[in-house]
Design an enzyme around this catalytic site. Sequence first.
Site, PDB file in Angstrom:
ATOM      1  CB  SER A  86       3.323   1.805   5.956  1.00  0.00           C
ATOM      2  OG  SER A  86       2.041   1.598   6.443  1.00  0.00           O
ATOM      3  CG  ASP A  93       0.067  -4.017   2.714  1.00  0.00           C
ATOM      4  OD1 ASP A  93       0.332  -3.492   1.620  1.00  0.00           O
ATOM      5  OD2 ASP A  93      -0.147  -3.360   3.746  1.00  0.00           O
ATOM      6  CG  HIS A 142      -0.393   0.305   2.515  1.00  0.00           C
ATOM      7  ND1 HIS A 142      -0.044  -0.660   3.434  1.00  0.00           N
ATOM      8  CD2 HIS A 142      -0.085   1.486   3.110  1.00  0.00           C
ATOM      9  CE1 HIS A 142       0.437  -0.105   4.518  1.00  0.00           C
ATOM     10  NE2 HIS A 142       0.423   1.204   4.348  1.00  0.00           N
TER      11      HIS A 142
END
Length: 453
Positions: free
Chosen positions: A213, A139, A109
Amino acid sequence: MKKSVALLSAALVSAGLTLFPATSQAALPLAVDGQALPSLAPMISEVGPAVVSVSVKGTQVSKQQLPDAFRYFFGPNAPRERVQERPFQGLGSGVIIDADDGYIVTNHHVIDGADEILVSLNDGREFEAKLIGSDRGSDIALLQIEADDLTEVKLASSDNLRVGDFAVAIGNPFGLGQTVTSGIVSALGRSGLNIESLENFIQTDAAINSGNSGGALVNLKGELIGINTAILAPSGGNVGIGFAIPSNMVKGLTQQIIEFGEVRRGVLGVLGRELDNETAKLFGLESQHGAFISQVVPDSAADKAGLKAGDIIVSVNGKKIKTFSELRAKVATLGAGTTVKLGIIRDGDEDTYKVTLSEAEGENVQASVVHPALEGAKLSTYNQDGIKGVVISEIAERSPAARQGLEEGDVIVGVNRKRIESLKELRNLLEDYEGALALNIRRDGSSMYLIVR
């Protein structure tokens, strides 16, 4: 209180941060009674250079169906939909896992839809990164840069983690620069968060926020135990509940991307659910940990290995599992063609079965790994209304595939006068093939040939 799970990549917009001056206080001593105080500084100084900042730029394309009245007003040639393009920028983190080849792992993402990916190292150097491959379901994404004097982080086995183990998160929250926080492993095997289709998270209370992230979760030895991915954020900020993808999942997925350019997900071929208290009592079991098999798919890997409905899977390759979600994540990570040992309880007796995983069909894959002329398209197996083939499930505007005349929804049923019925058959047919392709395509109920180069 309504739960809110937030992915951690940070958009380059005003964060609305309010900064307060630190209060003055006396410096802490470095030693007490001649003994040095414990510090994470030596470990961070070794691992820190392996954690990078990832900044991306791209264009988001949105399509809006136009009302019939609009099309009637402007005549039969009026467009069916309006296409809008909006530029975006974003920030995340990444971890160097191979210094020699320049491989960097981050979240899917973080780089999803990016046209430009820039990696900034801890020493100030910046490099444009190449996307090697990514997997939306887990992911995970793998980048590569060409650079010397890189530092890599060693991967630990996440199967050896215990609740209560110390954990350190390193990343780039809010674009502030590299930041280190610490905590413990709060839980293992977390699933049901609806963040990803494959969930087997490490939960930690180490403070992680937007921009973390793709950053590193490491143990006190400086070994990677997870990739930070999301937080539970009822108020929009950190509340001490963060989630990371286990290092063993990261290792298995990145190895597949390096070898094949994509994730070739393994499939066991069973349907089932968690082993709850009621089911355990019905089958006379004391333990409530495991994956209950309610159905075995005919001619699947599980069927060929002798698994049956009513079996309870309690371990994968000697490691105990607690839930069906954990089983699903572990199997999918191992990859097609891998032989696994499953611990099975049947009629109260435990036994071990060897199963060679089959390959998942219907997965969206980047078409560029099949043939360069198809770059910009995503492919998946198609089997509807008596038509079998490979459908173009997505296609990027102005991509090589779009310029060749391909459209979203096209079903490829033949290549170079050879019939194909699945993505696997298409890959096998075009393996090491670099010439022009004559594609037999079904579009809007009619058949056509398209030559792509």
